[in-house]
Design a protein around this motif. Structure first.
Motif, short mmCIF file in Angstrom:
data_model
loop_
_atom_site.label_atom_id
_atom_site.label_comp_id
_atom_site.label_asym_id
_atom_site.label_seq_id
_atom_site.Cartn_x
_atom_site.Cartn_y
_atom_site.Cartn_z
N GLY A 219 48.74 79.94 65.35
CA GLY A 219 47.41 79.73 65.90
C GLY A 219 47.20 78.27 66.28
N SER A 220 47.96 77.37 65.67
CA SER A 220 47.83 75.93 65.91
C SER A 220 48.94 75.35 66.77
CB SER A 220 47.79 75.17 64.58
OG SER A 220 46.67 75.55 63.82
N PHE A 221 50.13 75.94 66.69
CA PHE A 221 51.29 75.43 67.41
C PHE A 221 52.04 76.59 68.07
CE2 PHE A 221 50.77 72.66 63.65
CZ PHE A 221 50.62 71.43 64.27
N SER A 222 52.68 76.31 69.20
CA SER A 222 53.52 77.33 69.81
C SER A 222 54.88 77.33 69.11
CB SER A 222 53.71 77.05 71.31
OG SER A 222 54.58 75.95 71.48
N GLU A 223 55.61 78.41 69.27
CA GLU A 223 56.93 78.50 68.66
C GLU A 223 57.86 77.40 69.16
OE1 GLU A 223 56.90 81.36 72.18
OE2 GLU A 223 55.52 80.91 70.56
N ASP A 224 57.64 76.90 70.38
CA ASP A 224 58.48 75.83 70.92
C ASP A 224 58.25 74.49 70.22
OD1 ASP A 224 59.53 77.64 72.76
OD2 ASP A 224 58.01 77.15 74.25
N GLU A 225 57.07 74.31 69.66
CA GLU A 225 56.75 73.07 68.95
C GLU A 225 57.21 73.08 67.50
OE1 GLU A 225 52.53 71.55 70.33
OE2 GLU A 225 52.49 73.75 70.10
N LEU A 226 57.42 74.25 66.95
CA LEU A 226 57.68 74.41 65.52
C LEU A 226 59.16 74.41 65.18
CD1 LEU A 226 55.05 77.20 64.93
CD2 LEU A 226 55.03 74.95 63.83
N PRO A 227 59.49 73.94 63.97
CA PRO A 227 60.88 74.06 63.52
C PRO A 227 61.21 75.54 63.28
CG PRO A 227 59.49 73.23 61.75
CD PRO A 227 58.64 73.28 62.99
N GLU A 228 62.47 75.87 63.37
CA GLU A 228 62.92 77.26 63.22
C GLU A 228 62.44 77.87 61.90
OE1 GLU A 228 67.10 79.75 62.86
OE2 GLU A 228 67.14 77.74 63.73
N GLU A 229 62.45 77.08 60.83
CA GLU A 229 62.06 77.59 59.51
C GLU A 229 60.62 78.10 59.48
OE1 GLU A 229 64.93 74.11 58.83
OE2 GLU A 229 63.27 74.56 60.16
N ALA A 230 59.80 77.65 60.42
CA ALA A 230 58.39 78.03 60.43
C ALA A 230 58.14 79.34 61.18
CB ALA A 230 57.55 76.92 61.04
N THR A 231 59.12 79.81 61.92
CA THR A 231 58.91 81.02 62.72
C THR A 231 59.92 82.12 62.40
OG1 THR A 231 60.25 80.14 64.52
CG2 THR A 231 57.87 79.72 64.63
N MET A 232 60.61 82.00 61.29
CA MET A 232 61.66 82.97 60.94
C MET A 232 61.12 84.33 60.53
SD MET A 232 64.49 80.63 58.93
CE MET A 232 63.80 81.08 57.38
N SER A 233 59.93 84.38 59.99
CA SER A 233 59.42 85.64 59.44
C SER A 233 59.16 86.66 60.54
CB SER A 233 58.12 85.37 58.67
OG SER A 233 57.63 86.58 58.13
N GLU A 234 59.41 87.92 60.22
CA GLU A 234 59.07 89.01 61.13
C GLU A 234 57.82 89.75 60.62
OE1 GLU A 234 61.93 92.61 59.57
OE2 GLU A 234 62.68 91.35 61.18
N GLU A 235 57.15 89.15 59.66
CA GLU A 235 55.98 89.76 59.02
C GLU A 235 54.73 88.94 59.33
OE1 GLU A 235 54.46 89.69 54.44
OE2 GLU A 235 56.54 90.23 54.80
N VAL A 236 53.65 89.62 59.68
CA VAL A 236 52.36 88.98 59.87
C VAL A 236 51.42 89.51 58.80
CG1 VAL A 236 50.45 88.55 61.47
CG2 VAL A 236 52.74 88.92 62.38
#
Length: 180
Positions: free
Chosen positions: A32-49
């Motif tokens: 909600g605050s950053f796009s996936e392109d701005e974030l480190p990989e560790e922050a977008t690894m989850s497949e769960e919301v």
């Protein structure tokens, strides 16, 4: 996970529970605050919301319905590669004032419905209170990449009530990892 997937989850969850807004409690609220392109990989690894209905009964029937319809191992999960974990809004231990800092995610991709995402520092507090290895990995990554401030996290941790032991462990972890 990508922001477009979070938007899809918001759209699907709000349609299922017939509410215009939901809380995004877990790690993917960072989108909600950053796009996936701005974030480190560790922050977008989850497949769960982790999604909590704004209004649910004491038995959390709507959260349970989300699990059944778009949860883990559902047809939705198999089709889209991610899933919704229905949770209660009290699932996460959060700092005082967190509701005043929610980040709204609402656009054409959510069909105008709203995902109320945790502000990144509040999210880090919740993750540190949970204290699992994956939570430390997440918080460490967003701290190292300058997405959040260790000082703000420590200040907010000080406002966590009713869980002094986990709060003190979290403070110690941040202080030893980022103030040495």
């Amino acid at each position: 996970m990508r922001r477009s997937e979070l938007e899809h989850a918001i759209r699907a969850a709000t349609e299922i529970i017939k509410q215009d807004a939901v809380f995004i409690i877990g790690s993917q609220s960072i989108l909600g605050s950053f796009s996936e392109d701005e974030l480190p990989e560790e922050a977008t690894m989850s497949e769960e919301v982790d999604i909590a209905p704004m209004h649910d009964d004491d038995a959390e029937s709507l959260a349970t319905e989300l699990d059944a319809v778009i949860g883990e191992l559902s047809q939705f999960h198999e089709t889209h590669g991610f899933y919704v974990q229905g949770v209660g809004k009290d699932t996460a231990v959060l700092p005082s004032g967190w509701t005043d800092r929610l980040v709204k995610l609402s656009n054409d991709n959510t069909k105008g419905r709203t995902g109320l995402c945790l502000e990144p520092h509040d999210l880090c507090v919740a993750k540190l209170i949970a204290g699992r290895p994956k939570d430390h990995l997440f918080v460490g990554a967003v701290l190292k990449h300058g997405m959040v401030s260790a000082e703000v996290i420590c200040d907010r941790l000080q406002t966590v009530e009713n869980d002094n032991l986990r709060r003190d462990r979290a403070l110690s972890w941040v202080q030893s990892s980022f103030f040495s």
